[in-house]
Design an enzyme around this catalytic site. Structure first.
Site, PDB file in Angstrom:
ATOM      1  N   GLY A  18       0.882  -1.033   0.080  1.00 35.76           N
ATOM      2  CA  GLY A  18       0.170  -0.010   0.156  1.00 35.76           C
ATOM      3  C   GLY A  18       0.865   1.376   0.151  1.00 35.76           C
ATOM      4  CB  ILE A  20       3.875   6.784   1.740  1.00 37.10           C
ATOM      5  CG1 ILE A  20       4.846   6.601   1.023  1.00 37.10           C
ATOM      6  CG2 ILE A  20       4.781   7.457   3.164  1.00 37.10           C
ATOM      7  CD1 ILE A  20       5.713   8.006   0.395  1.00 37.10           C
ATOM      8  N   GLY A  21       2.249   4.938   4.664  1.00 32.65           N
ATOM      9  CA  GLY A  21       1.488   5.324   5.622  1.00 32.65           C
ATOM     10  C   GLY A  21       0.264   4.559   5.863  1.00 32.65           C
ATOM     11  CE  LYS A  24       4.444   0.224   2.900  1.00 30.49           C
ATOM     12  NZ  LYS A  24       3.382   1.466   3.112  1.00 30.49           N
ATOM     13  CB  THR A  26       0.208  -1.122  11.777  1.00 28.42           C
ATOM     14  OG1 THR A  26       0.950   0.190  11.588  1.00 28.42           O
ATOM     15  CG2 THR A  26      -0.698  -1.366  13.116  1.00 28.42           C
ATOM     16  CD  GLU A  42      10.855  -0.638   3.528  1.00 30.08           C
ATOM     17  OE1 GLU A  42      11.715  -1.377   3.011  1.00 30.08           O
ATOM     18  OE2 GLU A  42      10.125  -0.011   3.117  1.00 30.08           O
ATOM     19  CG  ASP A  93       7.453  -4.031   6.411  1.00 32.46           C
ATOM     20  OD1 ASP A  93       8.180  -4.144   5.714  1.00 32.46           O
ATOM     21  OD2 ASP A  93       7.673  -3.100   7.380  1.00 32.46           O
ATOM     22  CD  GLU A 154       7.334   9.079   6.497  1.00 33.43           C
ATOM     23  OE1 GLU A 154       7.906   8.180   5.919  1.00 33.43           O
ATOM     24  OE2 GLU A 154       6.710   9.217   7.365  1.00 33.43           O
TER      25      GLU A 154
HETATM   26  N1  LIG Z   1      -6.069   1.118  10.265  1.00 36.51           N
HETATM   27  C1  LIG Z   1      -5.316   1.995  10.859  1.00 36.51           C
HETATM   28  N2  LIG Z   1      -6.172   2.729  11.384  1.00 36.51           N
HETATM   29  C2  LIG Z   1      -5.615   3.721  12.256  1.00 36.51           C
HETATM   30  N3  LIG Z   1      -4.234   4.060  12.214  1.00 36.51           N
HETATM   31  C3  LIG Z   1      -3.719   3.015  11.598  1.00 36.51           C
HETATM   32  C4  LIG Z   1      -4.089   2.081  11.090  1.00 36.51           C
HETATM   33  N4  LIG Z   1      -3.084   1.648  10.242  1.00 36.51           N
HETATM   34  C5  LIG Z   1      -2.094   2.343  10.750  1.00 36.51           C
HETATM   35  N5  LIG Z   1      -2.041   3.171  11.671  1.00 36.51           N
HETATM   36  C6  LIG Z   1      -1.266   4.435  12.090  1.00 36.51           C
HETATM   37  O1  LIG Z   1      -0.827   5.037  10.921  1.00 36.51           O
HETATM   38  C7  LIG Z   1       0.540   5.302  11.206  1.00 36.51           C
HETATM   39  C8  LIG Z   1       1.393   4.584   9.919  1.00 36.51           C
HETATM   40  O2  LIG Z   1       1.187   2.953   9.850  1.00 36.51           O
HETATM   41  P1  LIG Z   1       2.341   2.189   9.290  1.00 36.51           P
HETATM   42  O3  LIG Z   1       3.759   2.819   9.841  1.00 36.51           O
HETATM   43  O4  LIG Z   1       2.093   0.662   9.866  1.00 36.51           O
HETATM   44  O5  LIG Z   1       2.255   2.376   7.918  1.00 36.51           O
HETATM   45  P2  LIG Z   1       3.124   1.943   6.766  1.00 36.51           P
HETATM   46  O6  LIG Z   1       2.336   1.805   5.548  1.00 36.51           O
HETATM   47  O7  LIG Z   1       4.073   0.672   6.915  1.00 36.51           O
HETATM   48  O8  LIG Z   1       3.962   3.155   6.119  1.00 36.51           O
HETATM   49  P3  LIG Z   1       5.419   3.458   5.097  1.00 36.51           P
HETATM   50  O9  LIG Z   1       4.925   3.415   3.968  1.00 36.51           O
HETATM   51  O10 LIG Z   1       6.015   4.631   5.690  1.00 36.51           O
HETATM   52  O11 LIG Z   1       6.440   2.216   5.547  1.00 36.51           O
HETATM   53  C9  LIG Z   1       1.077   4.419  12.586  1.00 36.51           C
HETATM   54  O12 LIG Z   1       1.104   5.743  13.389  1.00 36.51           O
HETATM   55  C10 LIG Z   1      -0.090   3.653  12.613  1.00 36.51           C
HETATM   56  O13 LIG Z   1      -0.265   3.314  14.090  1.00 36.51           O
HETATM   57  N1  LIG Z   2      11.602   6.791  -3.065  1.00 38.09           N
HETATM   58  C1  LIG Z   2      11.327   5.680  -2.211  1.00 38.09           C
HETATM   59  N2  LIG Z   2      11.381   4.434  -2.980  1.00 38.09           N
HETATM   60  C2  LIG Z   2      11.177   3.322  -2.219  1.00 38.09           C
HETATM   61  O1  LIG Z   2      11.405   2.168  -2.751  1.00 38.09           O
HETATM   62  C3  LIG Z   2      10.739   3.374  -0.865  1.00 38.09           C
HETATM   63  N3  LIG Z   2      10.195   2.557  -0.008  1.00 38.09           N
HETATM   64  C4  LIG Z   2       9.722   3.258   1.086  1.00 38.09           C
HETATM   65  N4  LIG Z   2       9.868   4.751   0.939  1.00 38.09           N
HETATM   66  C5  LIG Z   2       9.682   5.886   1.615  1.00 38.09           C
HETATM   67  C6  LIG Z   2       8.282   5.924   1.970  1.00 38.09           C
HETATM   68  C7  LIG Z   2       8.322   6.269   3.712  1.00 38.09           C
HETATM   69  O2  LIG Z   2       8.397   7.795   3.638  1.00 38.09           O
HETATM   70  C8  LIG Z   2       9.560   5.564   4.036  1.00 38.09           C
HETATM   71  C9  LIG Z   2       9.433   4.437   4.959  1.00 38.09           C
HETATM   72  O3  LIG Z   2       8.512   3.373   4.217  1.00 38.09           O
HETATM   73  O4  LIG Z   2      10.315   5.408   3.056  1.00 38.09           O
HETATM   74  C10 LIG Z   2      10.429   4.687  -0.401  1.00 38.09           C
HETATM   75  N5  LIG Z   2      10.608   5.861  -1.120  1.00 38.09           N
END
Ligand SMILES: Nc1ncnc2c1ncn2[C@@H]1O[C@H](COP(=O)(O)OP(=O)(O)OP(=O)(O)O)[C@@H](O)[C@H]1O
Ligand SMILES: Nc1nc(=O)c2ncn([C@H]3C[C@H](O)[C@@H](CO)O3)c2[nH]1
Length: 213
Positions: A18, A20-21, A24, A26, A42, A93, A154
């Site tokens: 999915g 950013i944010g 994944k 979580t 990651e 993730d 970010e």
């Molecule tokens: N379904 C949800 N509902 C509410 N809050 C959530 C949910 N999923 C994740 N969060 C919160 O959102 C934030 C981002 O989640 P997470 O770090 O798991 O995202 P990610 O997809 O791994 O990000 P990235 O792409 O940066 O690696 C965290 O603070 C997490 O607790």
């Molecule tokens: N440019 C770029 N290429 C990648 O392959 C990639 N994978 C993750 N990210 C960024 C998203 C979050 O800020 C942060 C943690 O996921 O790192 C990336 N950014």
């Protein structure tokens, strides 16, 4: 060994994906705990280029994409050696294809072509996840989560960049479905399903995944 099937299905290699944010890390952490599968996570904090990248994408994109690619290549090599080749399940993730999704967005021309060749050389012969849990989330949701998580580098992400990544992910998932019909793709509505606050939402996701394991 993964032998818990009446009909033999491939040993689960699950990738949570999915934009950013989206949630994944979580969700992958919760799933690994629930299924008692090893978790492949990651590395973010030690990334020396992320901060610089968000200040000037054009200047730092190649270094950043190569860093992610080399790191994930090493992680995937270890995962194959320690789990996949031994018939052990794993949840990650990210999917290695994520590298190419981002690189197509951040690199142009000659650098993109160089990256494309290296990406294929490194990844073409590696095993790919057979289950993708795709968290679909709209811009407002991503912005809220990025703010909630509070990583300093970010906080000024261009919403336009996020919006384009959302579209890139949609395109990529559609392509994977067409190209790899054997890969199970489970789409989760990340806007309405709050698996952090609502255990019943998490149970819904677990039930959906269990149908395919
Ligand atoms: N379904 C949800 N509902 C509410 N809050 C959530 C949910 N999923 C994740 N969060 C919160 O959102 C934030 C981002 O989640 P997470 O770090 O798991 O995202 P990610 O997809 O791994 O990000 P990235 O792409 O940066 O690696 C965290 O603070 C997490 O607790
Ligand atoms: N440019 C770029 N290429 C990648 O392959 C990639 N994978 C993750 N990210 C960024 C998203 C979050 O800020 C942060 C943690 O996921 O790192 C990336 N950014």
């Amino acid at each position: 060994m993964w032998e818990d099937h009446e009909v033999k299905k491939p040993c689960p290699f699950i990738a949570v994906e999915g934009a950013i944010g989206a949630g994944k890390t979580t969700l992958a952490t919760m799933l690994a705990e629930r299924f008692n599968f090893p978790l492949l996570k990651e590395i973010v904090e030690e990334n020396p280029f992320l901060d610089k990248f968000y200040q000037n994408i054009e200047e730092w994109a190649f270094q950043l994409e190569m860093f992610f690619l080399c790191n994930r290549y090493k992680q995937l090599e270890d995962t194959v050696k320690n789990y996949v080749s031994r018939g052990m399940p794993v949840v990650s993730d990210y999917h290695i294809y994520k590298n190419w999704i981002f690189a197509q967005r951040t690199l142009q021309g000659n650098k993109r072509e160089k990256y494309r060749q290296i990406y294929h050389l490194l990844t073409d012969d590696l095993p790919k996840p057979n289950v993708i849990v795709y968290i679909q989330a709209e811009l407002a949701t991503l912005l809220k989560r990025i703010e909630k998580r509070g990583r300093s580098f970010e906080q000024d992400i261009d919403p336009g960049y996020l919006e384009r990544l959302i579209e890139d992910y949609e395109t990529a998932i559609t392509q994977i479905k067409a190209r790899e019909p054997e890969t199970v793709v489970i789409t989760i509505d990340g806007n309405t399903l709050d698996f952090v606050e609502h255990p019943e939402h998490f149970e819904q996701i677990v039930a959906q995944i269990k149908e395919h394991l």
